[in-house]
Design a protein around this motif. Sequence first.
Motif, PDB file in Angstrom:
ATOM      1  N   PRO A 139       0.791  -1.233   0.000  1.00  0.00           N
ATOM      2  CA  PRO A 139       0.000   0.000   0.000  1.00  0.00           C
ATOM      3  C   PRO A 139       0.823   1.284   0.000  1.00  0.00           C
ATOM      4  N   SER A 140       2.090   1.224   0.434  1.00  0.00           N
ATOM      5  CA  SER A 140       2.924   2.435   0.477  1.00  0.00           C
ATOM      6  C   SER A 140       3.731   2.642  -0.796  1.00  0.00           C
ATOM      7  N   LEU A 141       3.556   1.783  -1.774  1.00  0.00           N
ATOM      8  CA  LEU A 141       4.354   1.873  -3.002  1.00  0.00           C
ATOM      9  C   LEU A 141       4.134   3.216  -3.697  1.00  0.00           C
ATOM     10  N   GLN A 142       5.258   3.837  -4.130  1.00  0.00           N
ATOM     11  CA  GLN A 142       5.195   5.113  -4.835  1.00  0.00           C
ATOM     12  C   GLN A 142       6.236   5.133  -5.947  1.00  0.00           C
ATOM     13  N   PRO A 143       5.926   5.772  -7.082  1.00  0.00           N
ATOM     14  CA  PRO A 143       6.935   5.893  -8.144  1.00  0.00           C
ATOM     15  C   PRO A 143       7.968   6.954  -7.798  1.00  0.00           C
ATOM     16  N   ALA A 144       9.200   6.736  -8.225  1.00  0.00           N
ATOM     17  CA  ALA A 144      10.249   7.737  -8.058  1.00  0.00           C
ATOM     18  C   ALA A 144      10.297   8.689  -9.247  1.00  0.00           C
ATOM     19  N   HIS A 145       9.594   8.348 -10.329  1.00  0.00           N
ATOM     20  CA  HIS A 145       9.538   9.178 -11.530  1.00  0.00           C
ATOM     21  C   HIS A 145       8.303   8.744 -12.300  1.00  0.00           C
ATOM     22  N   ARG A 146       8.061   9.387 -13.433  1.00  0.00           N
ATOM     23  CA  ARG A 146       6.881   9.054 -14.229  1.00  0.00           C
ATOM     24  C   ARG A 146       7.280   8.699 -15.651  1.00  0.00           C
ATOM     25  N   LEU A 147       6.443   7.867 -16.235  1.00  0.00           N
ATOM     26  CA  LEU A 147       6.561   7.522 -17.646  1.00  0.00           C
ATOM     27  C   LEU A 147       5.223   7.858 -18.288  1.00  0.00           C
ATOM     28  N   ASP A 148       5.254   8.503 -19.457  1.00  0.00           N
ATOM     29  CA  ASP A 148       4.017   8.876 -20.137  1.00  0.00           C
ATOM     30  C   ASP A 148       3.083   7.686 -20.273  1.00  0.00           C
ATOM     31  N   ARG A 149       1.794   7.958 -20.235  1.00  0.00           N
ATOM     32  CA  ARG A 149       0.784   6.900 -20.325  1.00  0.00           C
ATOM     33  C   ARG A 149       0.948   6.057 -21.582  1.00  0.00           C
ATOM     34  N   LEU A 150       1.259   6.689 -22.713  1.00  0.00           N
ATOM     35  CA  LEU A 150       1.336   5.960 -23.973  1.00  0.00           C
ATOM     36  C   LEU A 150       2.674   5.254 -24.181  1.00  0.00           C
ATOM     37  N   THR A 151       3.657   5.556 -23.357  1.00  0.00           N
ATOM     38  CA  THR A 151       4.978   4.943 -23.466  1.00  0.00           C
ATOM     39  C   THR A 151       5.037   3.707 -22.586  1.00  0.00           C
ATOM     40  N   ALA A 152       5.630   2.632 -23.099  1.00  0.00           N
ATOM     41  CA  ALA A 152       5.807   1.409 -22.319  1.00  0.00           C
ATOM     42  C   ALA A 152       7.219   1.352 -21.754  1.00  0.00           C
ATOM     43  N   GLY A 153       7.390   0.469 -20.756  1.00  0.00           N
ATOM     44  CA  GLY A 153       8.734   0.207 -20.278  1.00  0.00           C
ATOM     45  C   GLY A 153       8.932   0.405 -18.792  1.00  0.00           C
ATOM     46  N   LEU A 154      10.172   0.641 -18.402  1.00  0.00           N
ATOM     47  CA  LEU A 154      10.599   0.558 -17.016  1.00  0.00           C
ATOM     48  C   LEU A 154      10.214   1.784 -16.196  1.00  0.00           C
ATOM     49  N   VAL A 155       9.654   1.520 -15.020  1.00  0.00           N
ATOM     50  CA  VAL A 155       9.376   2.553 -14.029  1.00  0.00           C
ATOM     51  C   VAL A 155       9.880   2.048 -12.680  1.00  0.00           C
ATOM     52  N   LEU A 156      10.601   2.914 -11.956  1.00  0.00           N
ATOM     53  CA  LEU A 156      11.131   2.556 -10.645  1.00  0.00           C
ATOM     54  C   LEU A 156      10.137   2.990  -9.572  1.00  0.00           C
ATOM     55  N   PHE A 157       9.691   2.027  -8.763  1.00  0.00           N
ATOM     56  CA  PHE A 157       8.809   2.295  -7.633  1.00  0.00           C
ATOM     57  C   PHE A 157       9.562   2.030  -6.339  1.00  0.00           C
ATOM     58  N   VAL A 158       9.251   2.822  -5.323  1.00  0.00           N
ATOM     59  CA  VAL A 158       9.894   2.698  -4.019  1.00  0.00           C
ATOM     60  C   VAL A 158       8.890   2.088  -3.041  1.00  0.00           C
ATOM     61  N   VAL A 159       9.323   1.083  -2.298  1.00  0.00           N
ATOM     62  CA  VAL A 159       8.431   0.340  -1.402  1.00  0.00           C
ATOM     63  C   VAL A 159       8.153   1.118  -0.122  1.00  0.00           C
ATOM     64  N   ARG A 160       9.211   1.722   0.463  1.00  0.00           N
ATOM     65  CA  ARG A 160       9.077   2.385   1.763  1.00  0.00           C
ATOM     66  C   ARG A 160       9.139   3.897   1.593  1.00  0.00           C
ATOM     67  N   PRO A 161       8.223   4.627   2.207  1.00  0.00           N
ATOM     68  CA  PRO A 161       8.216   6.082   2.051  1.00  0.00           C
ATOM     69  C   PRO A 161       9.534   6.740   2.425  1.00  0.00           C
ATOM     70  N   GLU A 162      10.224   6.209   3.428  1.00  0.00           N
ATOM     71  CA  GLU A 162      11.477   6.837   3.873  1.00  0.00           C
ATOM     72  C   GLU A 162      12.596   6.731   2.840  1.00  0.00           C
ATOM     73  N   ASP A 163      12.466   5.846   1.855  1.00  0.00           N
ATOM     74  CA  ASP A 163      13.495   5.703   0.820  1.00  0.00           C
ATOM     75  C   ASP A 163      13.193   6.527  -0.432  1.00  0.00           C
ATOM     76  N   ARG A 164      11.981   7.052  -0.531  1.00  0.00           N
ATOM     77  CA  ARG A 164      11.574   7.660  -1.799  1.00  0.00           C
ATOM     78  C   ARG A 164      12.441   8.851  -2.184  1.00  0.00           C
ATOM     79  N   GLY A 165      12.763   9.700  -1.223  1.00  0.00           N
ATOM     80  CA  GLY A 165      13.541  10.892  -1.528  1.00  0.00           C
ATOM     81  C   GLY A 165      14.880  10.580  -2.169  1.00  0.00           C
ATOM     82  N   ALA A 166      15.552   9.551  -1.687  1.00  0.00           N
ATOM     83  CA  ALA A 166      16.871   9.212  -2.223  1.00  0.00           C
ATOM     84  C   ALA A 166      16.790   8.826  -3.697  1.00  0.00           C
TER      85      ALA A 166
END
Length: 311
Positions: A139-166
Motif C-alpha cells: 500500500p505504500s508503493l510510490q513511483p520515483a519518476h513518471r513515464l508517459d501513459r502511452l509509453t511502455a517500459g521501465l518505471v522505478l517504484f519505491v516500497v518504503r516512504p522513507e526511501d523515496r527521496g533518495a
Amino acid sequence: MRGRAKPPPAPLPQRDGIDPVRVRLPEDPGEEWASVRDHLLARFAGAIGADRVDAMFADGRFVSVLGPVAPDEPYTAGRFLWFHRDFAPEEPVPFPVGVVYRDARLVIADKPHFLATTPRGRHITETAVARLRRELGLPSLQPAHRLDRLTAGLVLFVVRPEDRGAYQTLFRDKLVRKEYEAVAPYDPSIAFPRTVRSRIVKERGVIAAREEPGEPNSESRIELLEHREGLGHYRLLPATGRTHQLRVHMNGLGLPLVHDPVYPVIEPEGAADDWTRPLQLLARVLEFTDPVTGGPRRFESGLRLSAWPDR
C-alpha cells in the motif's frame, strides 16, 4: 501564528489501490462556517452538488481519527478529515504490469502502453501504481519518476516512504542513464548518430509541446540501430527530461514515431484507445548507482515494440 500540525495516519484504508483524500480545515477568520457541513458544502458542493455532500455525511464517508463525522459538528480549524472519492468507471487496460525486479526497497515495473503511471484526470484506478499496490500487497508503493501513459517500459517504484527521496533525487539530478527504443520512418538523407538540442515549451492544458527559438533546455542522442521497409529502429538517449521530449525531437527531424496520436497531428481528444496501435516508444534500460547500497544497478525491459518484430 499557529503552526501546522503533522497529519496523523489516515484512518481509512486504500480503496482500489488509491489513498483517501485528506482535508485540513483551514482558518476561518470571518467565522463563515459554524459546522463542518458548512465548510464542506462551500468546498465541494460546486463540483459534486449539495445533495451528494449530504449523502456522503449520511453514509459516514467523512471521517476523522475518531470515526465518522456528523454534519452538525462545530467547525474547528486545523482538524484533519478523510474521505474516498467516487471513481468514475474506467475501461481496463488489457495488458499486465510486469515486474522486472523486486526487493525490500524497490520494485522495477514493466509498464504496458496505455497505462498511466499515477492517478491523474480520468485515469485513477487503472494506473500502474494502483494496480501494483493491489497485486503486490504494497500500500505504500510510490513511483520515483513518471513515464508517459502511452509509453511502455521501465518505471522505478519505491516500497518504503522513507526511501523515496533518495531515489527521486537520482532522477532530479540526472544521475539515471535512460535508454529508449522507438520505431519511426527511415530517411536515408538524415545521418545518424546525432544529438538534438532545442528549446521545448509545454503549456498547461495544451496537449502538444513545441520547439521554440532560444536557449536549449533539452538534449537527446539518437542512434539508428536498423532499418527495413521504410522504417527505422532507433535507440534514444535523453540527457534531459522535458515533457514529450523524444517524441518532439523525432518529429522535428521529420521522423514522427509510429502511432503517435499527437505528433505531427493531434488526434481528436477523447477518442478511445486503440489497443492495436500502441505508440512505438519503449523505456528499455534504467542504469544508476544505488543511493542506499552504493552498488551499480541496471535493469532492462522485457517488452518489445510491435512494429519491429524479431525475425
